[in-house]
Scaffold this motif. Structure first.
Motif, short mmCIF file in Angstrom:
data_model
loop_
_atom_site.label_atom_id
_atom_site.label_comp_id
_atom_site.label_asym_id
_atom_site.label_seq_id
_atom_site.Cartn_x
_atom_site.Cartn_y
_atom_site.Cartn_z
N LEU A 111 13.23 1.28 0.23
CA LEU A 111 11.99 1.06 -0.54
C LEU A 111 11.44 2.36 -1.10
O LEU A 111 10.95 2.41 -2.24
CB LEU A 111 10.95 0.41 0.35
CG LEU A 111 11.01 -1.11 0.39
CD1 LEU A 111 10.25 -1.66 1.59
CD2 LEU A 111 10.45 -1.71 -0.90
N SER A 112 11.54 3.42 -0.32
CA SER A 112 11.03 4.70 -0.75
C SER A 112 11.81 5.20 -1.97
O SER A 112 11.22 5.62 -2.98
CB SER A 112 11.15 5.68 0.42
OG SER A 112 10.66 6.91 0.04
N ALA A 113 13.13 5.14 -1.91
CA ALA A 113 13.95 5.59 -3.04
C ALA A 113 13.77 4.66 -4.23
O ALA A 113 13.70 5.11 -5.39
CB ALA A 113 15.42 5.64 -2.63
N PHE A 114 13.66 3.35 -3.98
CA PHE A 114 13.45 2.38 -5.05
C PHE A 114 12.16 2.69 -5.82
O PHE A 114 12.14 2.76 -7.04
CB PHE A 114 13.40 0.96 -4.47
CG PHE A 114 12.97 -0.09 -5.45
CD1 PHE A 114 13.91 -0.70 -6.29
CD2 PHE A 114 11.64 -0.48 -5.55
CE1 PHE A 114 13.51 -1.67 -7.21
CE2 PHE A 114 11.24 -1.45 -6.47
CZ PHE A 114 12.18 -2.04 -7.30
N ASN A 159 0.82 -1.22 0.00
CA ASN A 159 0.00 0.00 0.00
C ASN A 159 0.84 1.26 0.00
O ASN A 159 0.63 2.17 -0.79
CB ASN A 159 -0.90 0.03 1.24
CG ASN A 159 -2.24 -0.57 0.92
OD1 ASN A 159 -2.85 -0.22 -0.09
ND2 ASN A 159 -2.69 -1.49 1.74
N HIS A 160 1.82 1.28 0.91
CA HIS A 160 2.58 2.50 1.11
C HIS A 160 3.51 2.80 -0.06
O HIS A 160 3.57 3.94 -0.54
CB HIS A 160 3.39 2.37 2.41
CG HIS A 160 4.06 3.64 2.80
ND1 HIS A 160 3.35 4.74 3.24
CD2 HIS A 160 5.36 4.02 2.77
CE1 HIS A 160 4.19 5.73 3.49
NE2 HIS A 160 5.42 5.32 3.20
N PHE A 161 4.24 1.79 -0.52
CA PHE A 161 5.29 2.06 -1.51
C PHE A 161 4.86 1.84 -2.96
O PHE A 161 5.48 2.36 -3.88
CB PHE A 161 6.54 1.23 -1.22
CG PHE A 161 7.18 1.60 0.08
CD1 PHE A 161 7.89 2.80 0.19
CD2 PHE A 161 7.06 0.80 1.20
CE1 PHE A 161 8.47 3.17 1.38
CE2 PHE A 161 7.65 1.16 2.40
CZ PHE A 161 8.35 2.35 2.50
N PHE A 162 3.81 1.06 -3.17
CA PHE A 162 3.48 0.73 -4.56
C PHE A 162 2.06 1.10 -4.98
O PHE A 162 1.75 1.06 -6.15
CB PHE A 162 3.78 -0.75 -4.82
CG PHE A 162 5.24 -1.05 -4.65
CD1 PHE A 162 6.17 -0.51 -5.52
CD2 PHE A 162 5.70 -1.80 -3.57
CE1 PHE A 162 7.52 -0.73 -5.35
CE2 PHE A 162 7.05 -2.03 -3.39
CZ PHE A 162 7.97 -1.49 -4.27
N GLN A 214 22.69 3.01 -5.86
CA GLN A 214 21.63 3.76 -5.17
C GLN A 214 20.27 3.11 -5.43
O GLN A 214 19.98 2.74 -6.57
CB GLN A 214 21.59 5.20 -5.69
CG GLN A 214 22.83 6.02 -5.39
CD GLN A 214 23.06 6.18 -3.90
OE1 GLN A 214 22.13 6.48 -3.15
NE2 GLN A 214 24.29 5.95 -3.47
N PRO A 215 19.42 2.99 -4.39
CA PRO A 215 18.11 2.34 -4.60
C PRO A 215 17.25 3.02 -5.66
O PRO A 215 16.49 2.35 -6.36
CB PRO A 215 17.45 2.41 -3.21
CG PRO A 215 18.29 3.31 -2.38
CD PRO A 215 19.65 3.33 -2.98
N PHE A 216 17.36 4.35 -5.81
CA PHE A 216 16.62 5.04 -6.87
C PHE A 216 17.02 4.45 -8.23
O PHE A 216 16.16 4.16 -9.07
CB PHE A 216 16.92 6.55 -6.83
CG PHE A 216 16.15 7.36 -7.84
CD1 PHE A 216 15.02 8.08 -7.45
CD2 PHE A 216 16.54 7.42 -9.18
CE1 PHE A 216 14.29 8.84 -8.38
CE2 PHE A 216 15.83 8.17 -10.11
CZ PHE A 216 14.70 8.88 -9.71
N ASP A 217 18.33 4.28 -8.42
CA ASP A 217 18.84 3.76 -9.69
C ASP A 217 18.44 2.30 -9.90
O ASP A 217 18.19 1.88 -11.04
CB ASP A 217 20.37 3.90 -9.75
CG ASP A 217 20.80 5.36 -9.81
OD1 ASP A 217 19.98 6.22 -10.20
OD2 ASP A 217 21.97 5.64 -9.47
#
Ligand code: ADP
Ligand code: MG
Length: 321
Positions: free
Chosen positions: A99-102, A8-11, A59-62
């Motif tokens: 998870l947030s950056a991902f 719910n929160h991340f996706f 980096q998790p964003f990447d």
């Protein structure tokens, strides 16, 4: 945070774009989707495993961005328009910052191409990310690897070799200045899937592939599937300024020809369409370079600018340039 809170929160909450062809998205046992009339569904799946497909320090964003980019690149290689993705995520633990950056990285690219996350699976284990990408092509318009004909011209989009150079720095095989590394690391970590180019050229292309394992290997797949050979002009291989200025020519060409991770498109166009094709691409501001020609003889030849052929490799006889 349990599995459902995490999803719910991340996706779900983080996805701020919705497609009208998603009848039912995340949350039920399955998603329900509408395929446009007169089109075919095109599917691809890729897994990224930490330490295998990306260095541990990425980096998790990447990681999120690239996991989607490599799948969209496969859709581009078929001439498909991307639409939906599913995500199978295996996590060693619930690290909210990661998870947030991902998910930010993933959605930044998804948003750009109006791609919607429609489901997935979340499990515990060593970090691994699998994305299945779904796209459309008009009936029987998917561009395969097997259609290249002798005389067709071979092209690639943009430039090759930057990702390989960045990886060699990360592996400490080569030390780059921070300016050069920053420039080429962008190609490694944030490859832009060539959807725009693909949609423009798909109608004219006789074969296409995305360059994930190096030009020789990936063009080799086209040659094998099409039962043809090719002559490549090394002087024509497009190299970035950063690559050309930081290593000697033979090394730059080696990165361009045999290092992976560029995610550019390599494709063939009938010679009679050359002018029309190049006109369209330049009008739309897409960089493409003519690098060689398909031959009937099933060998891959390299010609240098001084016309000296210095390598003549049988299709499956080569290992490394
Ligand atoms: P089931 O047990 O019925 O397979 P799950 O508990 O695995 O259902 O998943 C619940 C819902 O959340 C489903 O709609 C599923 O597609 C979605 N989902 C699970 N993991 C993810 C994820 N990582 N990203 C997007 N959707 C997910
Ligand atoms: Mg499940």
């Amino acid at each position: 945070m349990n599995e459902f809170e995490l999803i719910n929160h991340f996706f779900i909450d983080k996805q701020d774009h919705n497609r009208s062809d998603v009848v039912l998205g995340i949350g039920d046992d399955c998603a329900i989707l509408e395929i446009p009339k007169g089109h075919q569904l095109v599917l691809s799946m890729d897994t990224l495993i930490e330490g295998v497909h990306f260095p541990k320090a990425t980096q998790p964003f990447d990681v999120g961005y690239k996991a989607l980019a490599v799948n969209m690149s496969d859709l581009a290689a078929m001439g498909a328009t991307p639409a939906w993705i599913t995500l199978a995520l295996t996590l060693p633990s619930v690290d909210k910052e990661w998870l947030s950056a991902f998910s930010e990285g993933l959605f930044s690219l998804a948003r750009q191409f109006n791609v919607q996350l429609i489901g997935g699976d979340t499990t515990r284990g060593p970090l691994s990310i699998t994305i299945q990408a779904h796209g459309f092509v008009s009936m029987d318009a998917g561009v395969r690897r097997c259609g290249a004909k002798p005389g067709d011209l071979i092209y690639v989009t943009n430039t090759l070799g930057d990702a390989g150079l960045a990886l060699s720095h990360i592996k400490q095989e080569r030390i780059l200045s921070s300016d050069v590394f920053e420039a080429v690391a962008l190609k490694l970590n944030r490859p832009l899937p060539r959807i725009k180019e693909s949609v423009l050229l798909a109608k004219m292309a006789t074969s296409m592939i995305d360059v994930s394992d190096g030009l020789i290997a990936d063009l080799g797949h086209i040659l094998k599937a099409s039962q043809v050979g090719a002559v490549l002009s090394l002087a024509q291989i497009p190299l970035s300024v950063a690559l050309k200025q930081s290593v000697k020519r033979s090394d730059a060409l080696t990165f361009a020809l045999s290092a992976g991770d560029d995610y550019e498109l390599c494709f063939t166009i009938p010679k009679c369409q050359q002018q029309a094709f190049e006109g369209i691409m330049s009008a739309k501001g897409c960089m493409i370079t003519h690098i060689g020609q398909i031959t009937a003889e099933r060998a891959l030849c390299f010609i240098d600018s001084d016309k000296e052929c210095f390598a003549d490799l049988l299709l499956n006889g080569y290992t490394h340039f």
